[in-house]
Design an enzyme around this catalytic site. Structure first.
Site, PDB file in Angstrom:
ATOM      1  N   ASN A 191       0.204  -4.752  12.075  1.00  0.00           N
ATOM      2  CA  ASN A 191      -0.056  -3.386  12.531  1.00  0.00           C
ATOM      3  C   ASN A 191      -1.178  -3.419  13.569  1.00  0.00           C
ATOM      4  O   ASN A 191      -2.344  -3.579  13.214  1.00  0.00           O
ATOM      5  CB  ASN A 191      -0.449  -2.525  11.313  1.00  0.00           C
ATOM      6  CG  ASN A 191      -0.832  -1.111  11.704  1.00  0.00           C
ATOM      7  OD1 ASN A 191      -0.621  -0.687  12.838  1.00  0.00           O
ATOM      8  ND2 ASN A 191      -1.401  -0.371  10.757  1.00  0.00           N
ATOM      9  N   LYS A 227      -2.205  -1.037  15.389  1.00  0.00           N
ATOM     10  CA  LYS A 227      -2.918   0.251  15.471  1.00  0.00           C
ATOM     11  C   LYS A 227      -3.071   0.682  16.944  1.00  0.00           C
ATOM     12  O   LYS A 227      -2.199   0.403  17.749  1.00  0.00           O
ATOM     13  CB  LYS A 227      -4.263   0.160  14.746  1.00  0.00           C
ATOM     14  CG  LYS A 227      -4.121  -0.416  13.336  1.00  0.00           C
ATOM     15  CD  LYS A 227      -5.337  -0.237  12.497  1.00  0.00           C
ATOM     16  CE  LYS A 227      -5.143  -0.982  11.191  1.00  0.00           C
ATOM     17  NZ  LYS A 227      -6.152  -0.693  10.217  1.00  0.00           N
ATOM     18  N   HIS A 276       0.633   5.390   6.025  1.00  0.00           N
ATOM     19  CA  HIS A 276      -0.553   4.533   6.196  1.00  0.00           C
ATOM     20  C   HIS A 276      -1.814   5.348   5.906  1.00  0.00           C
ATOM     21  O   HIS A 276      -1.879   6.540   6.225  1.00  0.00           O
ATOM     22  CB  HIS A 276      -0.583   3.974   7.622  1.00  0.00           C
ATOM     23  CG  HIS A 276      -1.619   2.900   7.784  1.00  0.00           C
ATOM     24  ND1 HIS A 276      -2.945   3.187   8.003  1.00  0.00           N
ATOM     25  CD2 HIS A 276      -1.525   1.545   7.709  1.00  0.00           C
ATOM     26  CE1 HIS A 276      -3.630   2.037   8.073  1.00  0.00           C
ATOM     27  NE2 HIS A 276      -2.787   1.033   7.898  1.00  0.00           N
ATOM     28  N   GLU A 283      -4.598   5.548   7.310  1.00  0.00           N
ATOM     29  CA  GLU A 283      -5.233   6.217   8.447  1.00  0.00           C
ATOM     30  C   GLU A 283      -4.492   7.499   8.797  1.00  0.00           C
ATOM     31  O   GLU A 283      -5.098   8.481   9.234  1.00  0.00           O
ATOM     32  CB  GLU A 283      -5.318   5.252   9.645  1.00  0.00           C
ATOM     33  CG  GLU A 283      -6.420   4.217   9.409  1.00  0.00           C
ATOM     34  CD  GLU A 283      -6.118   2.837   9.943  1.00  0.00           C
ATOM     35  OE1 GLU A 283      -5.278   2.699  10.843  1.00  0.00           O
ATOM     36  OE2 GLU A 283      -6.736   1.875   9.438  1.00  0.00           O
ATOM     37  N   GLU A 320      -1.946  -0.721  -0.261  1.00  0.00           N
ATOM     38  CA  GLU A 320      -3.108  -0.901   0.604  1.00  0.00           C
ATOM     39  C   GLU A 320      -4.275  -0.062   0.074  1.00  0.00           C
ATOM     40  O   GLU A 320      -4.387   1.132   0.392  1.00  0.00           O
ATOM     41  CB  GLU A 320      -2.782  -0.439   2.027  1.00  0.00           C
ATOM     42  CG  GLU A 320      -1.654  -1.196   2.673  1.00  0.00           C
ATOM     43  CD  GLU A 320      -1.820  -1.251   4.185  1.00  0.00           C
ATOM     44  OE1 GLU A 320      -1.917  -2.348   4.715  1.00  0.00           O
ATOM     45  OE2 GLU A 320      -1.895  -0.188   4.811  1.00  0.00           O
ATOM     46  N   GLY A 352      -9.578  -2.710   6.900  1.00  0.00           N
ATOM     47  CA  GLY A 352     -10.499  -2.837   8.031  1.00  0.00           C
ATOM     48  C   GLY A 352     -11.944  -3.016   7.626  1.00  0.00           C
ATOM     49  O   GLY A 352     -12.849  -2.926   8.456  1.00  0.00           O
ATOM     50  N   SER A 363      -7.516  -6.200   4.704  1.00  0.00           N
ATOM     51  CA  SER A 363      -8.342  -7.346   5.080  1.00  0.00           C
ATOM     52  C   SER A 363      -7.726  -8.687   4.686  1.00  0.00           C
ATOM     53  O   SER A 363      -8.431  -9.604   4.258  1.00  0.00           O
ATOM     54  CB  SER A 363      -9.762  -7.196   4.506  1.00  0.00           C
ATOM     55  OG  SER A 363     -10.369  -6.038   5.042  1.00  0.00           O
TER      56      SER A 363
HETATM   57  C1  PEP Z   1      -3.670  -2.048   7.853  1.00  0.00           C
HETATM   58  O1  PEP Z   1      -3.971  -1.460   8.869  1.00  0.00           O
HETATM   59  O2  PEP Z   1      -2.611  -1.770   7.278  1.00  0.00           O
HETATM   60  C2  PEP Z   1      -4.571  -3.078   7.339  1.00  0.00           C
HETATM   61  C3  PEP Z   1      -4.299  -3.648   6.195  1.00  0.00           C
HETATM   62  O3  PEP Z   1      -5.674  -3.389   8.125  1.00  0.00           O
HETATM   63  P1  PEP Z   1      -6.684  -4.635   7.907  1.00  0.00           P
HETATM   64  O4  PEP Z   1      -5.840  -5.872   7.699  1.00  0.00           O
HETATM   65  O5  PEP Z   1      -7.500  -4.695   9.143  1.00  0.00           O
HETATM   66  O6  PEP Z   1      -7.503  -4.336   6.682  1.00  0.00           O
END
Ligand code: PEP
Length: 262
Positions: free
Chosen positions: A11, A13, A98, A100, A170, A176, A216
């Protein structure tokens, strides 16, 4: 039954330029090509670069995904993009729910559900994200929140459509932040999701469903996470912007062999 094919998503973003997106896609295509027979690999660039990235992926077997979609088919919806438009340019997967979009943009369960039904109807793969905030985890509400989001998303979705869905667990506090759920904590939530799907549908449907972990994931923690029996790959944010790191994660996922017969 067969083992579940692992799946890794990148992803991107709201990152990259046209030039850097194409260059990153070329790196991913070259480095992940050899793994696409054993692991589904999908990258999710920003909307304006979808076509250029699709061309850069060529015949590598790496798939093209979109970070969002709107549930209406056409009309006066300024700024939105339909499932047909995505299909038209070679997209075959969409991320929905997601964190976000839930917590920064403000999408609620009802809107996410409408988008999910439209995306399934369009025969696209849905990466459906669920996850609790830190506050909810600390209040002992992880299961309630995750299963509530799951139930809302799966309303009116027949068992036959679940082959078109991947659940991405998640935890919001791990996205992040550099803070990852321990493999054991992630596994516990994944197992709980699979059990809930088994009671809502049946054991065969639940055993076939792929559940990714996101939050992460990096090249150095991927293998411990993917070793867990109910973790079928990852949704990768930050590390997907580094072609080498992303390819290492894909390599780890391609070694997974989870499923009823594993
Ligand atoms: C994501 O955006 O779905 C995500 C898991 O981001 P990150 O790996 O940066 O934590």
């Amino acid at each position: 039954m067969a083992t579940r094919t692992p799946i890794v998503g990148g992803n991107w973003k709201m990152n990259t330029t046209r030039a850097s997106a194409v260059s990153l896609a070329e790196t991913v295509a070259t480095s992940c090509r050899e793994h696409t027979a054993t692991c589904d690999v999908v990258i999710f660039p920003p909307f304006p670069y979808l076509s250029a990235v699709g061309e850069a992926l060529g015949d590598s077997g790496v798939q093209l995904g979109a970070q969002d979609v709107y549930h209406e088919s056409d009309g006066a919806f300024t700024g939105e993009v339909s499932t047909a438009m995505l299909r038209d340019i070679g997209v075959n997967a969409v991320i929905l729910g997601h964190s976000e979009r839930r917590h920064v943009i403000g999408e609620d369960d009802a809107l996410i559900h409408r988008k999910l039904l439209a995306t399934l109807e369009a025969d696209l793969l849905v990466i459906f994200c669920v996850g609790e905030t830190l506050e909810q985890r600390e209040a002992g509400q992880t299961e309630t929140i995750v299963l509530g989001q799951l139930e809302s998303g799966l309303t009116d979705v027949p068992a036959s459509r679940l082959v078109q869905m991947v659940i991405a667990y998640e935890p919001v506090w791990a996205i992040g932040t550099g803070r990852t759920a321990s493999p054991e904590d992630a596994q516990a939530v994944h197992a709980c999701i699979r059990t809930a799907v088994a009671s809502r549908y049946d054991d065969v449907t639940a055993d076939s469903l792929r559940i990714q972990y996101g939050g992460s994931v990096k090249a150095d923690n991927a293998s411990a996470l993917f070793a867990q029996p109910d973790i079928d790959g990852g949704l990768i944010g930050g590390a997907s912007l580094d072609g080498g790191a992303f390819a290492s994660i894909v390599r780890e996922a391609s070694r997974i062999s989870h499923g009823a017969s594993a």
